[in-house]
Design an enzyme around this catalytic site. Structure first.
Site, PDB file in Angstrom:
ATOM      1  CG  ASN A  49     -22.274  -4.204  -6.428  1.00  0.00           C
ATOM      2  OD1 ASN A  49     -22.513  -5.242  -5.814  1.00  0.00           O
ATOM      3  ND2 ASN A  49     -21.184  -3.496  -6.213  1.00  0.00           N
ATOM      4  CE  LYS A 104     -21.779  -4.218   4.907  1.00  0.00           C
ATOM      5  NZ  LYS A 104     -22.014  -5.286   3.969  1.00  0.00           N
ATOM      6  CB  CYS A 140     -19.962  -1.282  -3.529  1.00  0.00           C
ATOM      7  SG  CYS A 140     -18.293  -1.757  -3.066  1.00  0.00           S
ATOM      8  NE  ARG A 174     -22.357 -10.737   2.426  1.00  0.00           N
ATOM      9  CZ  ARG A 174     -22.999 -11.606   3.196  1.00  0.00           C
ATOM     10  NH1 ARG A 174     -24.253 -11.402   3.522  1.00  0.00           N
ATOM     11  NH2 ARG A 174     -22.392 -12.681   3.676  1.00  0.00           N
ATOM     12  N   GLY A 211     -25.830   2.253   1.556  1.00  0.00           N
ATOM     13  CA  GLY A 211     -24.740   3.219   1.591  1.00  0.00           C
ATOM     14  C   GLY A 211     -23.485   2.445   1.256  1.00  0.00           C
ATOM     15  CB  THR A 262     -15.682  -2.358  -8.836  1.00  0.00           C
ATOM     16  OG1 THR A 262     -15.824  -3.352  -7.823  1.00  0.00           O
ATOM     17  CG2 THR A 262     -16.918  -2.304  -9.703  1.00  0.00           C
ATOM     18  CG  ASP A 288      -2.178   0.842   0.953  1.00  0.00           C
ATOM     19  OD1 ASP A 288      -3.263   0.265   0.779  1.00  0.00           O
ATOM     20  OD2 ASP A 288      -2.061   2.096   0.896  1.00  0.00           O
TER      21      ASP A 288
END
Ligand SMILES: NC(=O)c1ccc[n+]([C@@H]2O[C@H](COP(=O)([O-])OP(=O)(O)OC[C@H]3O[C@@H](n4cnc5c(N)ncnc54)[C@H](O)[C@@H]3O)[C@@H](O)[C@H]2O)c1
Length: 458
Positions: A234, A346, A286, A162, A283, A126, A35
């Site tokens: 999605n 979430k 994604c 998820r 929310g 994605t 990273d």
């Protein structure tokens, strides 16, 4: 196929990259997670996960002998069989996905690549249609400038995990999708995922294999179909949530209970119960980004994706339903004290990207309310990201409830199921609760005098 140990480099150590890297290392591959964010790497080198994800710290511990964290792709790449790109692809203002981070990684790979043995570059981020080809072009151009010839293949391998269940979804997926043009890329990805495809590994005790779990399908296709599969998946899930939320609005008006309606339709196997919980909408990083991106792609072809666009509209309208309910119950919001239960988009994550809480709080502040917030995990992130937002941070739900005129449950954290509502109600000025996730037991609250306002319930 026997499990073969591969040397894997993961570029981007966020929710997807860290989970993928740690799981692949646990499965026996030699993994280096890279990273650019030095803080992330130094925390991970201390064994501390930089995201909140159930089981992550324990799995990092179990996988530590196969796992290295580094700032340097140059040091990580020699002898790698696979480089997985898992960097962010946020929305641009026009809705398109910004793949500049992916392109930067492709350039870096092109600048480093030196080996004769084939390298498979995997797009796990994605990315819009054509991105596998784009990565190939960028790497090739860099190699040409260096006057170097190398053997490499680009494959698309969209991710479906998820947040909050990321390790579980990675070890026990429904399917693995790979898009490729060369059989060599397909074979190496088959080796990479063999332990998952055949479920040959010993499950970690804290994330056991689900009962009746069947081995996942391995879907082999071309890169464009793989890229479209991710956006279609999605968009469909987002549409399912918006569908039930649209019916929730009608249910309230006609006197139906959306929870029972959802049960009544979801038990039909053709529909299914998942993603049919009415509430404040989706929310996260994604659904909003990906639905906008695929609408944008369609627009480039002069094509309008009406269902996807409506799903987006319904979702953002839904957030304001909480505020409308408060206005109806309290009449005047100016000067009212509103307590917000939950900030993350979430439960089981500290992720605040596109979180409904942010829009709701902003609107309440704009309308003159005083806002208090509590979240068991996401408060430090919120304080960092929304420094200037005039909210009061509370250390628990009890403190939050003191003198509140109303509460809004935004995130269905498991802890909120254990709240002592009797105690809370005695603290409040008015006993009003908007249950934005239809999570708490309404009968229990009504019995102690709460004005309980659910979503899609009368
Ligand atoms: N979060 C999810 O639930 C989820 C699920 C499926 C797919 N995805 C997709 O996966 C991709 C990654 O998502 P995420 O949520 O993990 O993102 P994230 O923002 O959590 O992590 C991305 C990481 O990449 C690093 N990075 C950026 N540029 C880099 C570079 N040049 N070299 C090395 N590292 C670099 C960043 O520092 C960051 O840590 C996105 O395309 C997303 O749409 C996300």
């Amino acid at each position: 196929m026997v499990n073969k140990q591969l040397k894997v480099v993961i570029v981007g150590t966020g929710y997807v990259g860290l989970t993928t890297g740690v799981c692949l290392a646990y499965l026996g591959h030699r993994v280096t997670c890279v990273d650019v964010n030095e803080k992330i790497i130094s925390e991970l080198n201390k064994g501390k996960p930089t995201i909140h994800e159930p089981g992550m710290e324990e799995l990092m511990m179990l996988a530590r002998n196969n796992l290295v964290f580094s700032f340097s792709l140059k040091e990580a790449m020699p002898e790698a069989d696979i480089v997985v790109i898992a960097v962010g692809t946020p929305s641009k203002n026009n809705g398109d996905a910004d793949i500049s981070a992916v392109e930067r990684v492709a350039e870096e790979i092109g600048a480093i690549l030196n080996s004769d043995s084939p390298l498979v570059i995997v797009n796990k981020s994605t990315v819009p249609i054509g991105s596998a080809r784009r990565v190939e072009t960028v790497v090739k151009a860099k190699l040409e400038r260096r006057n170097v010839e190398c053997n490499f293949f680009v494959a698309s391998n969209p991710e479906f995990l998820r947040e909050g269940a990321a390790i579980r979804d990675t070890l026990y997926p429904d399917r693995i999708v790979v898009g490729f043009e060369s059989a060599q890329a397909f074979n190496i990805l088959g080796q990479l995922y063999n332990p998952i495809l055949k479920q040959t590994f010993e499950p970690p005790a804290f994330i056991p294999r689900p009962a009746e779990y069947k081995c996942p399908s391995f879907i082999a296709t071309n890169p464009t179909s793989a890229e479209l599969i991710k956006y279609a998946a999605n968009s469909f899930l987002a549409m399912k949530i918006s569908f039930i939320n649209e019916f929730a609005g009608l249910a309230e008006r006609v006197g139906a209970d959306i929870k029972e309606v959802a049960q009544g339709i979801g038990l039909d196997k053709r529909i299914g119960l998942d993603y049919l919980q009415a509430g404040l909408g989706w929310g996260g990083s994604c659904f909003g980004k990906d639905t906008r991106a695929i609408s944008y792609t369609a627009s480039q072809y002069g094509y309008k994706m009406e269902l996807v666009q409506s799903s987006i509209d319904v979702n953002y309208r839904q957030r304001m339903v909480a505020v409308e309910k408060l206005q109806r119950a309290l009449k005047v919001l100016r000067g009212s004290i509103i307590g917000i239960l939950g900030l993350s988009f979430k439960p089981n994550t500290d992720d605040l990207r596109d979180a409904p809480s942010v829009d709701i709080i902003n609107k309440l502040i704009e309308l003159g309310a005083r806002v208090r917030v509590f979240d068991p995990v996401a408060m430090p992130n919120f304080q960092r990201q929304y420094k200037n937002m005039a909210v009061e941070y509370c250390e628990d739900v009890i403190t939050l409830s003191i003198d509140c005129d109303a509460l809004v449950l935004v995130t269905e954290w498991h802890d909120f199921a254990k709240i002592d509502w009797g105690l809370i109600s005695r603290n409040m000025r008015q006993k009003i609760i908007v249950d934005g996730r239809n999570f708490v037991k309404n009968e229990e609250l009504e019995k102690i005098g709460f004005n309980y306002l659910g979503m899609g319930r009368f």
